[in-house]
Design a protein around this motif. Structure first.
Motif, short mmCIF file in Angstrom:
data_model
loop_
_atom_site.label_atom_id
_atom_site.label_comp_id
_atom_site.label_asym_id
_atom_site.label_seq_id
_atom_site.Cartn_x
_atom_site.Cartn_y
_atom_site.Cartn_z
N GLY A 175 0.81 -1.21 0.00
CA GLY A 175 0.00 0.00 0.00
C GLY A 175 0.85 1.25 0.00
N SER A 176 1.91 1.26 0.81
CA SER A 176 2.79 2.43 0.86
C SER A 176 3.55 2.60 -0.44
CB SER A 176 3.76 2.31 2.04
OG SER A 176 3.06 2.39 3.27
N ALA A 177 3.93 1.48 -1.07
CA ALA A 177 4.61 1.58 -2.37
C ALA A 177 3.69 2.21 -3.41
CB ALA A 177 5.06 0.19 -2.82
N GLU A 195 -8.16 9.27 0.80
CA GLU A 195 -8.57 9.85 2.07
C GLU A 195 -9.98 9.38 2.43
OE1 GLU A 195 -8.48 14.05 2.20
OE2 GLU A 195 -6.42 14.21 1.49
N LYS A 196 -10.83 9.27 1.41
CA LYS A 196 -12.24 8.95 1.64
C LYS A 196 -12.47 7.45 1.82
CE LYS A 196 -12.85 13.30 0.85
NZ LYS A 196 -12.92 14.22 2.00
N ILE A 197 -11.76 6.63 1.02
CA ILE A 197 -12.08 5.20 1.01
C ILE A 197 -11.04 4.33 1.71
CG2 ILE A 197 -13.42 5.43 -1.11
CD1 ILE A 197 -11.09 4.28 -2.66
N ALA A 198 -9.82 4.80 1.87
CA ALA A 198 -8.77 3.98 2.49
C ALA A 198 -7.81 4.85 3.29
CB ALA A 198 -8.02 3.17 1.43
N PRO A 199 -8.31 5.61 4.26
CA PRO A 199 -7.41 6.49 5.01
C PRO A 199 -6.31 5.75 5.75
CG PRO A 199 -9.55 6.34 6.08
CD PRO A 199 -9.69 5.69 4.74
N SER A 200 -6.57 4.50 6.15
CA SER A 200 -5.55 3.76 6.89
C SER A 200 -4.30 3.54 6.05
CB SER A 200 -6.11 2.41 7.35
OG SER A 200 -6.45 1.60 6.25
N VAL A 201 -4.45 3.44 4.72
CA VAL A 201 -3.28 3.28 3.85
C VAL A 201 -2.42 4.54 3.89
CG1 VAL A 201 -2.52 2.94 1.46
CG2 VAL A 201 -4.46 1.64 2.35
N LEU A 202 -3.05 5.70 3.86
CA LEU A 202 -2.30 6.96 3.93
C LEU A 202 -1.70 7.17 5.31
CD1 LEU A 202 -4.61 9.39 1.91
CD2 LEU A 202 -2.73 7.97 1.11
N ILE A 203 -2.42 6.76 6.35
CA ILE A 203 -1.89 6.88 7.71
C ILE A 203 -0.62 6.05 7.86
CG2 ILE A 203 -2.36 6.26 10.11
CD1 ILE A 203 -5.29 7.10 9.56
N ARG A 204 -0.65 4.82 7.33
CA ARG A 204 0.56 3.99 7.37
C ARG A 204 1.67 4.61 6.54
NH1 ARG A 204 2.03 -0.99 8.80
NH2 ARG A 204 -0.06 -1.46 9.54
N VAL A 213 -4.00 4.71 15.66
CA VAL A 213 -4.95 5.79 15.46
C VAL A 213 -6.37 5.33 15.80
CG1 VAL A 213 -5.90 7.43 13.78
CG2 VAL A 213 -3.48 6.80 13.69
N GLU A 214 -6.69 4.10 15.43
CA GLU A 214 -8.03 3.58 15.73
C GLU A 214 -8.30 3.55 17.23
OE1 GLU A 214 -8.19 -0.24 13.92
OE2 GLU A 214 -8.07 0.53 11.86
N ALA A 215 -7.25 3.31 18.02
CA ALA A 215 -7.41 3.24 19.48
C ALA A 215 -7.26 4.59 20.15
CB ALA A 215 -6.38 2.26 20.05
N GLU A 220 -7.33 13.05 18.74
CA GLU A 220 -6.09 12.62 18.07
C GLU A 220 -6.38 12.07 16.68
OE1 GLU A 220 -2.21 12.25 19.35
OE2 GLU A 220 -3.44 14.02 19.08
N GLN A 221 -7.48 11.35 16.53
CA GLN A 221 -7.86 10.86 15.21
C GLN A 221 -8.06 12.02 14.26
OE1 GLN A 221 -11.26 8.29 15.64
NE2 GLN A 221 -10.14 6.73 16.78
N ASP A 222 -8.73 13.05 14.71
CA ASP A 222 -8.95 14.24 13.87
C ASP A 222 -7.62 14.90 13.52
OD1 ASP A 222 -11.67 13.85 13.93
OD2 ASP A 222 -12.04 15.32 15.53
N ARG A 223 -6.70 14.97 14.48
CA ARG A 223 -5.39 15.58 14.21
C ARG A 223 -4.64 14.81 13.13
NH1 ARG A 223 0.13 15.51 15.93
NH2 ARG A 223 -0.18 13.59 17.13
N VAL A 224 -4.65 13.50 13.22
CA VAL A 224 -3.95 12.68 12.21
C VAL A 224 -4.58 12.87 10.84
CG1 VAL A 224 -3.45 10.32 11.48
CG2 VAL A 224 -3.13 10.99 13.89
N LEU A 225 -5.91 12.84 10.77
CA LEU A 225 -6.58 13.01 9.48
C LEU A 225 -6.37 14.42 8.93
CD1 LEU A 225 -9.89 11.04 10.12
CD2 LEU A 225 -7.91 10.34 8.75
#
Length: 335
Positions: A175-177, A195-204, A213-215, A220-225
């Protein structure tokens, strides 16, 4: 029956066209706001090193905020806003290739450091606290070495700097590649869609374990996004990202740094900045190192801790009034 199927197919096409149109409308509105946000609030300093885009905020002791990969003057202001408040004159340049700062022939961290010094000189700043985040720590260190008289203190947050072993690198998942390919292509729409469909990929991709982030708290979730969204418009930043993605990092005479130095990182930073932070802390005389067990590249969950650490460090260096001292949390170690 055939007529009914044709009607159903036609309705599906119409629905798809409407949905696609709405998506493009939402994208156009949001990317338009992102472009407008970086089209105001900055200035251009015409220096002997060339034009440098920058922004300023606040009054008091000068603080040069050097952004990391994917940033610009806007992120430079944001990076320190909650850490130092309004007691400082924050000067936030866009580094080479970011937003309105052009790319010169020499894009090395040393050349960037010279540009930082030239900007400070142009603004008639004799000395500043230097705050370098991630890839911005490279030119921050060079500034402290090449122009020590301009640096009153050095703060390096998740430093993407040199280490003889275990170098800093982009997290290696597929995903990062893929995201790195998008970044290199300057794909504004693809970044926005993810950002809309797979934010976890961008977070990683930006160095944070998504499960962390989920926990985390909603704040903090808002700050990361918000940080993920702050990369927009990607096309205005990717020339600088390309420079940061292929650094020619070399060992430096870190023992010659004379400014009081603070380094902060996390063990689970997916960019692997811990070895670099340890190497720098062991090499810079009397450097202070704070390491959190968790937090990733954005130090998730430690915003208050970092604010206290920075405040105490600056107070100890005689650069800020000392607040009530806050002891390190159980998840941190100091050196």
């Amino acid at each position: 029956m055939a007529a009914m199927r044709r009607i159903g197919w036609g309705l599906s096409v119409i629905a798809a066209v409407i949905a696609g149109g709405l998506v493009l409308l939402f994208y156009s509105n949001e990317i338009g706001r992102a472009r407008s946000a970086v089209d105001k609030g900055w200035q251009i300093a015409n220096t002997v090193a060339g034009p440098i885009e920058y922004a300023e905020k606040g009054d008091g002791i000068p603080l040069l905020s050097i952004h990391g990969a994917g940033g610009g003057w806007d992120q430079g202001l944001t990076n320190v806003a909650d850490l130092v408040g309004d007691r400082f004159r924050v000067i936030a340049p866009s580094r080479f290739g970011y937003l309105g700062t052009p790319i010169p022939t020499d894009v090395s961290p040393a050349a960037q450091a010279d540009a930082h010094k030239t900007l400070l000189s142009t603004l008639m700043v004799d000395k500043a606290i230097v705050f370098g985040v991630s890839a911005g720590a490279r030119s921050a260190i060079e500034l402290a070495l090449r122009h020590p008289d301009y640096v009153s203190a050095l703060i390096l947050i998740v430093p993407g700097t040199f280490t003889p072993q275990n170098p800093v690198m982009v997290e290696g998942s597929r995903g990062s590649a893929f995201v790195l390919w998008l970044v290199n292509a300057g794909a504004d729409f693809a970044w926005w869609a993810m950002e809309k469909i797979a934010p976890s990929v961008l977070i990683r991709f930006i160095g944070v374990p998504p499960e962390l982030v989920e926990a985390a708290s909603a704040k903090e979730q808002d700050r990361v996004l918000d940080i993920v969204r702050s990369v927009e418009p990607l096309s205005r930043r990717f020339p600088g990202i390309n420079i940061d993605s292929a650094p020619d990092l070399q060992g430096l005479a870190l023992k010659e740094i004379s400014a009081p130095t603070l380094l902060v990182t996390a063990r689970d930073d997916l960019f692997n900045t811990l070895p670099a932070a340890k190497f720098a802390a062991n090499s810079i005389p009397d450097a202070k190192l704070v390491v959190y067990d968790t937090g990733g590249h954005l130090l998730v969950g430690h915003e208050d801790d970092v604010r206290a650490v920075v405040s105490d460090f600056l107070a100890g260096a005689g650069l800020a009034p000392s607040p009530k001292s806050t002891a390190p949390t159980a998840s941190s170690t100091q050196q």
